[in-house]
Motif scaffolding. Structure first.
Motif, PDB file in Angstrom:
ATOM      1  N   ASN A  61      24.136  51.775  39.004  1.00 36.73           N
ATOM      2  CA  ASN A  61      24.449  50.356  39.131  1.00 36.73           C
ATOM      3  C   ASN A  61      23.772  49.530  38.035  1.00 36.73           C
ATOM      4  O   ASN A  61      24.344  48.581  37.505  1.00 36.73           O
ATOM      5  N   LEU A  66      25.855  46.258  37.424  1.00 33.15           N
ATOM      6  CA  LEU A  66      26.243  45.803  38.763  1.00 33.15           C
ATOM      7  C   LEU A  66      25.046  45.241  39.512  1.00 33.15           C
ATOM      8  O   LEU A  66      25.204  44.559  40.519  1.00 33.15           O
ATOM      9  N   ASP A  67      23.880  45.572  39.044  1.00 32.30           N
ATOM     10  CA  ASP A  67      22.650  45.136  39.702  1.00 32.30           C
ATOM     11  C   ASP A  67      21.641  44.793  38.605  1.00 32.30           C
ATOM     12  O   ASP A  67      21.824  45.199  37.444  1.00 32.30           O
ATOM     13  N   ARG A  93      31.271  44.099  31.323  1.00 34.79           N
ATOM     14  CA  ARG A  93      31.732  45.218  32.168  1.00 34.79           C
ATOM     15  C   ARG A  93      33.209  45.506  31.937  1.00 34.79           C
ATOM     16  O   ARG A  93      33.619  46.657  31.835  1.00 34.79           O
ATOM     17  N   ALA A  94      33.988  44.428  31.841  1.00 33.30           N
ATOM     18  CA  ALA A  94      35.433  44.608  31.656  1.00 33.30           C
ATOM     19  C   ALA A  94      35.730  45.352  30.364  1.00 33.30           C
ATOM     20  O   ALA A  94      36.676  46.142  30.297  1.00 33.30           O
ATOM     21  N   PHE A  99      34.402  52.406  36.003  1.00 32.31           N
ATOM     22  CA  PHE A  99      33.692  52.888  37.198  1.00 32.31           C
ATOM     23  C   PHE A  99      34.589  53.806  38.024  1.00 32.31           C
ATOM     24  O   PHE A  99      35.767  53.489  38.231  1.00 32.31           O
ATOM     25  N   PHE A 101      34.335  55.697  41.831  1.00 37.06           N
ATOM     26  CA  PHE A 101      33.507  55.748  43.044  1.00 37.06           C
ATOM     27  C   PHE A 101      33.879  56.954  43.901  1.00 37.06           C
ATOM     28  O   PHE A 101      34.981  57.497  43.796  1.00 37.06           O
ATOM     29  N   ASN A 105      38.024  53.449  46.139  1.00 42.59           N
ATOM     30  CA  ASN A 105      38.039  51.976  46.097  1.00 42.59           C
ATOM     31  C   ASN A 105      39.290  51.396  45.450  1.00 42.59           C
ATOM     32  O   ASN A 105      39.219  50.486  44.612  1.00 42.59           O
ATOM     33  N   ILE A 107      42.817  49.210  45.792  1.00 43.16           N
ATOM     34  CA  ILE A 107      43.267  48.089  46.623  1.00 43.16           C
ATOM     35  C   ILE A 107      44.509  48.556  47.387  1.00 43.16           C
ATOM     36  O   ILE A 107      45.524  48.911  46.760  1.00 43.16           O
ATOM     37  N   PRO A 108      44.460  48.596  48.710  1.00 39.89           N
ATOM     38  CA  PRO A 108      45.541  49.240  49.476  1.00 39.89           C
ATOM     39  C   PRO A 108      46.901  48.564  49.377  1.00 39.89           C
ATOM     40  O   PRO A 108      47.925  49.213  49.561  1.00 39.89           O
ATOM     41  N   LEU A 118      44.699  46.428  37.032  1.00 40.18           N
ATOM     42  CA  LEU A 118      43.712  45.379  37.349  1.00 40.18           C
ATOM     43  C   LEU A 118      42.788  44.989  36.182  1.00 40.18           C
ATOM     44  O   LEU A 118      42.689  43.802  35.860  1.00 40.18           O
ATOM     45  N   PRO A 119      42.133  45.963  35.532  1.00 39.42           N
ATOM     46  CA  PRO A 119      41.230  45.551  34.437  1.00 39.42           C
ATOM     47  C   PRO A 119      41.977  44.882  33.278  1.00 39.42           C
ATOM     48  O   PRO A 119      41.417  44.042  32.578  1.00 39.42           O
ATOM     49  N   ARG A 166      42.421  53.869  36.334  1.00 39.26           N
ATOM     50  CA  ARG A 166      41.970  52.473  36.308  1.00 39.26           C
ATOM     51  C   ARG A 166      40.708  52.327  35.455  1.00 39.26           C
ATOM     52  O   ARG A 166      40.531  51.351  34.731  1.00 39.26           O
TER      53      ARG A 166
END
Lengths: 241, 379
Positions: A61, A66-67, A93-94, A99, A101, A105, A107-108, A118-119, A166
């Motif tokens: 992270n 992310l942190d 980040r973009a 990433f 996971f 993760n 999007i349903p 998405l990115p 992605r």
């Protein structure tokens, strides 16, 4: 080239210095990372191993912005991300990080192609160019024929491949993978590892993977163990520093 | 626009919830549409009142008359262009419940003071030439299915008996709020036939050269008849219409009160929907931030979703209200100008946007403040 003792490696892509991360649990302070150093050259495939709670995901992270650390610095390709504002960090980040996971993760309510896109929505690319890049990414992970499928219509392995598409669609500088095979059966897990290896070997991507799976670690160029908040080389792999 | 599909897809997560929320907003905005239509119907005279017209009535009460002789004396006041008069006839068509207003007018001056009512010249002339003639507004003509040439019998409780009129023409309003429910009759015919109250009229309307001179003309008119048996009260047509509307209570306060309660309830419903929608989606918001969406970008996405939800529901409700009002006055004559105008629709849509923004604000700020690591931990 990977180093964990704070020795500067010329031209290293990722440079971590004196990284500390503390958590507070009630009145107790937990030191997860304690003065951790790391240098990773471009194109390396590095696996981080260690027992649960050792701080592997925390490290990932912090490397991905992310942190924020309690102290210390993370520099990627010359950018010190630990001093960036939240907005600049999002933009960084973009452009630089992909990433992956354990739980995919996705999007349903979006199709595989829309998830992969998405990115790219954050770039200035036009719709046609975005579609083209999405198609390329899906082809790379072998899911061209599943572009219009929703996550619920895919197997776990396929979902993770969509997540990889992605992660790579915007051509990031490096990939961060948090237990990417942790929720997959052996066959699907091997397919994902093959894919990550190919991305590192054939496309020169820098891949950092957190895993408990020895088979995943076998694919890495370097295996590092998190021990008492610092990284140490796995005796079975050849430290290069 | 590129984020629109992402926002729209979220509506499909819980279709029942989306439908119920959109339905709630639609019902609320439908109600708003009806309330403002009723309000504008009751104050229609106020909205379309001419700024360059003054109404002169008996100072004691509108129902008391004024002498016909005042017309010439009013004409002599500076800035006065023309003076016309009208009187309440108070007739019923077939049944006392079939209410519509009838004015006995001065045919020589009426059109000079009220040019906004359009009636073909040949029909007007036919009316002028026939003392038993009448001209009806299109609203009333359509309501009772009248056509030019029809003989219209009106029971006259004030004057006694049944009076018959020949429909010589139909007038239209040239503006959306113009009242087309009135029937015009000849004052001379009324004065000739009525058994009492001869030589008096109901009220005068003065057309002046410039609205800026309204106060001066009004003061001059009232001063001219001060200390006479028929003292006058002169005010702008707008003030007159407002006073008339207030006779049935403060409708605007009622409308605003009901509207406020409805909007507040709507705010709670939409707010609860958005809060629960965001709560269910915390890990996904974390993913969006992970791939590079800025905190403000996530805030904008949630707000846009909330506003879009409110706009869809609001548009639906206002559309239904517009359709409802297109059928005309549902009260059978009490609300002759039953019309939902574009300005009120725009205000309704603005209200919907405001509700969307307010309802989405707290969840959106929560989404914006969400830490990625906390969000991803909830997977």
């Amino acid at each position: 080239m990977v180093s964990v003792d704070g020795t500067d490696i010329p031209g290293s892509l990722i440079r971590v210095r004196h990284l500390n991360k503390q958590y507070r649990r009630g009145s107790e302070t937990i030191d997860v990372l304690q003065g951790l150093n790391l240098d990773v050259g471009a194109g390396e495939f590095v696996a981080f191993m260690g027992p649960s709670g050792s701080g592997k995901t925390t490290l990932l992270n912090l490397l991905g912005g992310l942190d924020v650390p309690t102290s210390g610095s993370v520099t990627v390709d010359g950018d010190e991300i630990t001093s960036m504002s939240a907005r600049r960090l999002s933009s960084w980040r973009a452009r630089h990080v992909g990433f992956i996971f354990q739980m995919y993760n996705l999007i349903p309510v979006l199709t595989a192609a829309q998830n992969v896109e998405l990115p790219l929505l954050l770039t200035r690319l036009g719709a046609a160019r975005r579609r083209q890049q999405v198609a390329t990414a899906l082809a790379l992970v072998g899911l061209s024929d599943r572009a219009k499928h929703y996550p619920r219509q895919l197997s776990g392995g396929q979902e993770q491949r969509v997540a990889i598409a992605r992660a790579i669609v915007a051509d990031p500088t490096f990939l961060l993978c948090d237990e990417p095979t942790g929720d997959l059966d052996r066959k699907s897990g091997d397919e994902i590892l093959d894919l990550l290896s190919a991305l590192s070997r054939d496309h020169g991507k820098t891949v950092l993977i957190v895993t408990h799976d020895p088979r995943a670690a076998e694919r890495a160029d370097v295996v590092l163990h998190l021990d008492k908040g610092v990284l140490v080389h796995d005796p079975a792999t050849e430290p290069v520093a | 626009m590129r984020f629109l599909p992402l926002i729209l897809r979220n509506f499909r997560r819980k279709k029942t919830r989306t439908i119920l929320t959109v339905g709630s907003i639609a019902v609320a905005l439908f109600l708003y549409g009806l309330l403002v239509t009723i309000d504008s119907a009751l104050s229609a005279g106020v909205d379309v009142a001419g700024a360059d017209r003054l109404v002169v009535r008996n100072r004691i009460s509108l129902i008391l008359p004024l002498p016909l002789s005042y017309q010439e004396r009013l004409r002599q006041i500076p800035h006065c262009i023309e003076v016309t008069h009208a009187s309440w006839f108070g007739g019923n068509y077939q049944d006392p419940r079939n209410f519509f207003p009838q004015f006995a007018i001065d045919t020589e001056t009426w059109r000079k003071v009220f040019p906004e009512f359009a009636v073909p010249d040949d029909q007007w002339q036919a009316f002028v030439d026939d003392r038993e003639g009448a001209i009806s507004g299109r609203g009333t003509a359509e309501r009772f299915g009248w056509k030019v040439g029809d003989r219209i019998p009106l029971q006259a409780p004030i004057w006694g008996g049944t009076w018959e009129f020949n429909l010589r023409g139909i007038y239209d309003g040239t503006r959306p709020g113009d009242d087309t429910s009135v029937m015009w009759l000849h004052w001379k015919y009324l004065d000739e036939r009525r058994p009492w109250g001869k030589g008096v009229i109901g009220w005068y309307t003065i057309r002046i050269d410039d609205p800026a001179n309204a106060v001066e003309v009004a003061e001059a008119a009232d001063a001219r008849f001060a200390n006479s048996p028929f003292e006058t009260s002169t005010e702008t047509e707008k003030a007159f219409a407002t006073g008339f509307a207030r006779q049935i209570g403060n409708i605007r306060l009622l409308v605003v009160s009901i509207g406020a309660v409805v909007m507040f309830t709507l705010l709670l419903v939409t707010g609860a929907t958005m809060a629960s929608a965001v709560r269910e989606r915390v890990p996904e918001l974390g993913v969006l931030k992970t791939v590079g969406f800025a905190d403000t970008g996530v805030l904008a996405l949630v707000l846009a979703e909330s506003v879009l939800l409110a706009l869809v529901g609001g548009g639906l409700g206002l559309g239904l209200a517009k359709l409802f009002t297109l059928r005309g006055d549902p009260t059978g004559g009490m609300l002759p100008v039953f019309f939902l105008g574009g300005q009120r629709i725009a205000l309704g849509l603005a209200l919907a946007v405001a509700v969307g923004l307010l309802a989405g604000a707290a969840p959106a700020v929560g989404a914006m403040r969400l830490r990625i690591v906390d969000a991803l931990r909830r997977v």
